[in-house]
Motif scaffolding. Structure first.
Motif, short mmCIF file in Angstrom:
data_model
loop_
_atom_site.label_atom_id
_atom_site.label_comp_id
_atom_site.label_asym_id
_atom_site.label_seq_id
_atom_site.Cartn_x
_atom_site.Cartn_y
_atom_site.Cartn_z
N LEU A 175 0.68 -1.16 0.13
CA LEU A 175 0.06 0.24 -0.07
C LEU A 175 0.84 1.41 0.17
O LEU A 175 0.54 2.34 -0.60
CB LEU A 175 -0.94 -0.13 1.03
CG LEU A 175 -1.87 1.13 1.33
CD1 LEU A 175 -3.25 0.38 1.94
CD2 LEU A 175 -1.52 2.25 2.21
N ASP A 176 2.00 1.29 0.85
CA ASP A 176 2.62 2.59 0.94
C ASP A 176 3.92 2.49 -0.07
O ASP A 176 4.80 3.54 0.10
CB ASP A 176 3.12 2.69 2.23
CG ASP A 176 2.11 3.06 3.25
OD1 ASP A 176 1.14 3.89 2.87
OD2 ASP A 176 2.11 2.76 4.47
N ASP A 177 4.11 1.52 -0.92
CA ASP A 177 5.46 1.37 -1.64
C ASP A 177 5.61 2.52 -2.56
O ASP A 177 6.75 3.35 -2.64
CB ASP A 177 5.34 0.08 -2.27
CG ASP A 177 5.71 -1.22 -1.38
OD1 ASP A 177 5.87 -0.88 -0.22
OD2 ASP A 177 6.10 -2.18 -2.00
N ARG A 178 4.47 3.00 -3.14
CA ARG A 178 4.80 4.07 -4.26
C ARG A 178 5.20 5.26 -3.68
O ARG A 178 6.02 6.15 -4.05
CB ARG A 178 3.25 4.14 -5.08
CG ARG A 178 3.69 5.45 -5.88
CD ARG A 178 4.69 5.47 -6.74
NE ARG A 178 4.68 6.71 -7.74
CZ ARG A 178 5.86 7.01 -8.26
NH1 ARG A 178 6.96 6.63 -8.09
NH2 ARG A 178 5.50 8.30 -9.11
N VAL A 179 4.57 5.70 -2.37
CA VAL A 179 5.02 7.21 -1.93
C VAL A 179 6.40 6.90 -1.21
O VAL A 179 7.09 7.93 -1.26
CB VAL A 179 3.85 7.23 -0.50
CG1 VAL A 179 3.91 6.48 0.42
CG2 VAL A 179 3.78 9.03 -0.33
N GLN A 180 6.72 5.74 -0.76
CA GLN A 180 8.12 5.48 -0.34
C GLN A 180 9.20 5.43 -1.36
O GLN A 180 10.30 5.80 -1.30
CB GLN A 180 8.21 4.11 0.66
CG GLN A 180 7.53 4.51 1.93
CD GLN A 180 7.26 3.10 2.59
OE1 GLN A 180 7.87 2.19 2.16
NE2 GLN A 180 6.92 3.30 3.84
N ASN A 181 8.85 5.15 -2.56
CA ASN A 181 9.51 5.01 -3.90
C ASN A 181 9.63 6.57 -4.35
O ASN A 181 10.86 6.90 -4.99
CB ASN A 181 8.78 4.42 -4.75
CG ASN A 181 9.54 4.48 -6.36
OD1 ASN A 181 9.02 5.14 -7.34
ND2 ASN A 181 10.75 3.89 -6.55
N ILE A 182 8.94 7.50 -4.07
CA ILE A 182 9.04 9.00 -4.61
C ILE A 182 10.21 9.49 -3.79
O ILE A 182 10.16 9.68 -2.51
CB ILE A 182 7.60 9.61 -4.39
CG1 ILE A 182 6.46 8.99 -5.29
CG2 ILE A 182 8.13 11.03 -4.90
CD1 ILE A 182 5.28 9.58 -5.16
N PRO A 183 11.23 10.24 -4.38
CA PRO A 183 12.23 10.78 -3.74
C PRO A 183 11.87 12.16 -2.92
O PRO A 183 10.89 12.64 -3.28
CB PRO A 183 13.30 11.02 -4.76
CG PRO A 183 12.47 11.18 -6.02
CD PRO A 183 11.29 10.20 -6.00
#
Length: 848
Positions: A235-243
């Motif tokens: 669920l949170d992977d994308r927001v954590q991927n954004i620098p």
């Protein structure tokens, strides 16, 4: 103070007893939402079976039962021993009820008239007297449990009075368990009323309290289940991927610029314009800005001007084209927003009553307390009702941050309708970002907006200055050939060519700095900057073509591995990149040594940095519930928290452009490179090095091993016998003691003792044909029984949870092979019986 073990065991028994009495009662109706949404008989009965199995598993895993099995534990009281005895009786009744429900399910057909009660279903296979007898036994068991629990609590109160130890915990303490609250209330009632276990009337009065324990446990279980249905692990992977924003960027949002005024005024306003659109060209930093704004404390004063005294709830979703289905779908959007909002309400400052979950999912709650149902997967229409109901509560203010609408997989109409419908409410604001595609321009162009690339030039200039000042090679070159005017020209030229696209500036600056040699000066850098293509595709092609042939061979392998997987963890990618695709077969089943782990991670980081020239990047994720206190070998991020993906969607699209993809594929084919073979090797490595945690997380790794073996079999028709044997050894044989002593994520209801058990259940025909003829008769019999038990346990469609999106496993599972059943039955017979029985003919595939 934790709840007493006796209370926990009594609660588990009472859950079984209460549910069993409901199912055997003619007064307890099966809840159906509406006639049009009525649940078929077989699905109702499967829900009952699932719930009974679950209650049985919880009973087995109770703390008091574990204490009783531990020889080092202190001697248990008479009341505790009595509860243990009663738990065995509850398990026996539970098994009887499961068998009856399964018999009724097997007898029924689609389209049968809906049963009004569970009793009706049982009466289709049992005699009336048998149903009544079971119900009576359950009622008598309840009285015995109530009495034993009253004795246990009475003894605890008396002992505490003698020793002076505290009895009650603080009901208002944060995070207090619901069972602990109930225990406080029960002991208070026992103390105030001076209830005695020998008094029949006292036991009857206490029984009313135990009934409330059943309810609070059901409410807590339902809330946990709904959260489990809303949540998904990535669920949170994308927001954590954004620098994070580059140093010094986006400050204009808070420094009185025109855009700052527009945005901050919008946050504070109550004029009904409740959607703010962040847009701009690809690579201009929309996602970075959206993440920067998400729960940014510098926006709170403006938000509070809007929300006033109403509690504020913030939730976000970041669409991701590179992710799994839920990361790029409208269903994933709603699941995330509801999950985060409810987390805020229940466990944030609001500390709201969990009853809100029963209200938002009322039909599901009624099904749950009726027959253990209501836990099916959400549909978009289904979950939107709950979302609309949540935001209809005008006493709360909601801010939703939604990034990357253009990365939605599918038509945008439903999401646009959802957003525009939500912002009609005065208590909802939404920040949404997307590219300037027609669908979103038409919907949002007349609303408050920020075109980010119009403000990006100042940020780009700040970034380039910072990078140049920090780069060691550039500082050395500047010290030898100082020219401030030329240096400023270089910066301005990059800013000019970037034209608001910060990703272009980042890649261009990296490219220029990467190529600095001992003979370079500022003039040669000027020539290099001036020759850079101003368009993104041209720049990416320039960077790609600058990779030397040997590095490009390695980069092609890594691109292929990432394309085949999605976004693997760094350690998994290291295993998959191994040139020896048989390395996992000879590996031991144990954790990697710290030195080996550190070396693998460091080597992969260097490969990605040097060979891939920034096309792939590493980001860190922190899964929910992860033990942050656990030591890691890097001193920062745990290896399985480090993920690899394309640095930006633009780069992914560039690599997957047909002409370039064909070229890269040709390079890997020349190396005899097969991504399925590489990931099969990596999956077995992951299985063998799996930590022995509680619970033991075996299934996902095991299932992917099987999936890749099936994909390879699909290509050449050869069963991966050696590989699957080793998978079975790593997953089951070598871990049998752990599986027996830990809770495991393998299907419950039966224990797998051999890989043949799994192979028969999943219908791995090729493997079973080869193994059955040489297997011990007991092993074959166990595999047949395991298969029957699991099929019965999961019911129709229940395997979907286990198979997931593994395409080959899904295909082979539904294949029919009656000759295989005959073969297994033959080898399950005693040797003397086989002599007279005809041996079934089955064609055995080639294997390796």
């Amino acid at each position: 103070m934790k709840p007493l073990p006796a209370v926990g065991l009594a609660s588990s028994i009472l859950q079984i007893v209460d549910f069993g009495i409901k199912i055997t009662s003619k007064e307890h109706k099966i809840y159906q939402p509406t006639e049009s949404q009525a649940v078929e008989n077989h699905a109702v009965l499967q829900a009952i079976v699932d719930y009974l199995f679950r209650l049985g598993t919880e009973l087995d895993q109770n703390d008091l039962k574990r204490l009783s099995a531990d020889s080092k534990s202190p001697k248990l009281s008479e009341a505790a021993l009595q509860l243990l005895k009663l738990s065995d009786l509850a398990k026996e009744h539970n098994t009887t009820l499961i068998e009856g429900i399964l018999q009724a399910q097997a007898r029924g057909s689609y389209g049968d008239p809906k049963w009004q009660t569970g009793r009706e279903a049982l009466m289709s296979v049992w005699k009336k007297k048998d149903v009544k007898a079971l119900k009576k036994k359950l009622q008598e068991l309840k009285k015995e449990v109530d009495t034993a629990l009253l004795i246990a609590l009475r003894q605890y109160l008396d002992q505490s009075a003698e020793t002076g130890l505290p009895v009650f915990s603080d009901d208002n303490a944060p995070g207090i368990h619901h069972t602990e609250k109930w225990q406080n209330e029960a002991m208070d009632a026992i103390h105030v009323n001076d209830w005695k276990p020998k008094s029949k009337k006292n036991v009857e009065e206490f029984s009313k309290h135990t009934q409330s324990l059943v309810l609070v446990e059901s409410e807590a279980r339902f809330a946990k289940d709904i959260f489990g249905k809303l949540y998904f692990p990535v669920l949170d992977d994308r927001v954590q991927n954004i620098p994070a924003p580059l140093d010094g960027t986006f400050e204009w949002l808070f420094e009185g610029s025109e855009e700052s005024g527009t945005f901050m005024n919008w946050l504070a306003s109550k004029d009904g314009q409740n959607l703010f659109w962040v847009t701009g060209n690809p690579g201009s930093g929309k996602s970075v800005l959206t993440k920067f704004l998400f729960r940014n404390s510098r926006t709170f004063p403006s938000l509070e001007a809007w929300s006033g005294a109403s509690p504020g709830i913030t939730a976000g979703f970041f669409f991701w084209k590179s992710g799994i289905e839920l990361q790029k779908s409208s269903l994933g959007l709603l699941r995330s927003l509801l999950y985060e909002s409810l987390q805020d309400m229940l466990y944030g400052p609001l500390q709201q009553d969990p009853g809100i979950i029963h209200w938002l999912f009322s039909d599901r709650w009624q099904q749950f307390i009726s027959y253990g149902g209501g836990l099916g997967d959400f549909t978009f229409a289904d979950i939107r009702k709950s979302f609309d109901l949540m935001i209809a509560d005008a006493s709360k203010k909601f801010l939703f941050v939604i990034d990357g609408l253009d990365e939605l997989d599918g038509y945008p109409d439903a999401v646009v309708d959802l957003l525009l419908g939500a912002v009609k409410r005065n208590n909802v604001k939404i920040i949404a970002s997307s590219r300037q595609s027609p669908a979103y321009q038409n919907a949002f162009e007349k609303r408050p907006a920020l075109v980010i690339d119009r403000r990006a030039n100042d940020d780009i200039q700040t970034y380039v200055k910072n990078i140049l000042s920090q780069d060691e090679k550039f500082r050395r070159l500047r010290s030898q050939h100082s020219d401030e005017k030329l240096e400023m020209y270089l910066i301005k030229e990059i800013v000019h060519k970037a034209d608001g696209v910060i990703l272009w500036a980042v890649l261009a600056t990296e490219n220029v700095l990467y190529g600095i040699g001992d003979l370079d000066d500022l003039a040669s850098l000027q020539s290099r900057v001036e020759s850079l293509p101003a368009d993104m595709d041209g720049l990416l092609l320039r960077v790609y073509q600058s990779i030397n042939p040997d590095d490009l061979q390695q980069a092609a392998r890594l691109f292929s591995l990432v394309n085949a997987h999605g976004y693997p963890d760094l350690l998994g990618l290291s295993f998959a990149n191994d040139t020896d695709t048989k390395s996992s077969l000879s590996a031991e089943v144990r954790l990697l040594k710290d030195a080996d782990l550190t070396q693998r991670i460091a080597d992969m980081m260097l490969l990605l940095q040097n060979q891939c020239r920034g096309f792939l990047s590493i980001f860190e994720v922190t899964p929910e519930g992860d033990d942050e206190e656990e030591e890691d070998v890097l001193g920062a991020a745990k290896p399985d928290h480090l993920k690899v993906n394309y640095r930006h969607r633009i780069i992914r699209d560039f690599i997957l452009e047909p002409k370039l993809e064909t070229q890269l594929n040709a390079m890997t084919l020349d190396q005899g490179f097969d991504t399925d073979e590489q990931w099969a090797n990596a999956s077995l490595w992951a299985l063998k090095t799996l930590p022995a945690k509680e619970p033991l997380q075996i299934w996902d790794k095991l299932a992917w091993c099987i999936e890749y073996a099936l994909r390879l079999e699909e290509k050449d028709g050869k069963v991966r016998l050696t590989y699957l044997d080793e998978v079975g050894r790593a997953a089951i044989n070598e871990r049998q003691d752990l599986i027996n002593s830990h809770s495991s994520d393998l299907p419950d209801g039966a224990t797998a003792e051999n890989f043949l058990d799994i192979a028969v259940w999943l219908n791995l025909i090729g493997y079973v044909r080869i193994k059955a003829k040489d297997a011990d008769r007991k092993v074959v019999k166990h595999a047949i029984e395991y298969h029957r038990t699991i099929k019965k346990r999961l019911g129709q469609g229940g395997e979907e949870k286990w198979i997931g999106d593994r395409r080959r496993l899904k295909i082979v599972y539904v294949r029919t092979a009656p000759e295989l059943d005959n073969l297994l039955d033959y080898y399950a017979k005693p040797a003397i019986s086989r002599m007279t029985a005809p041996k079934p003919f089955v064609e055995v595939q080639e294997f390796i």
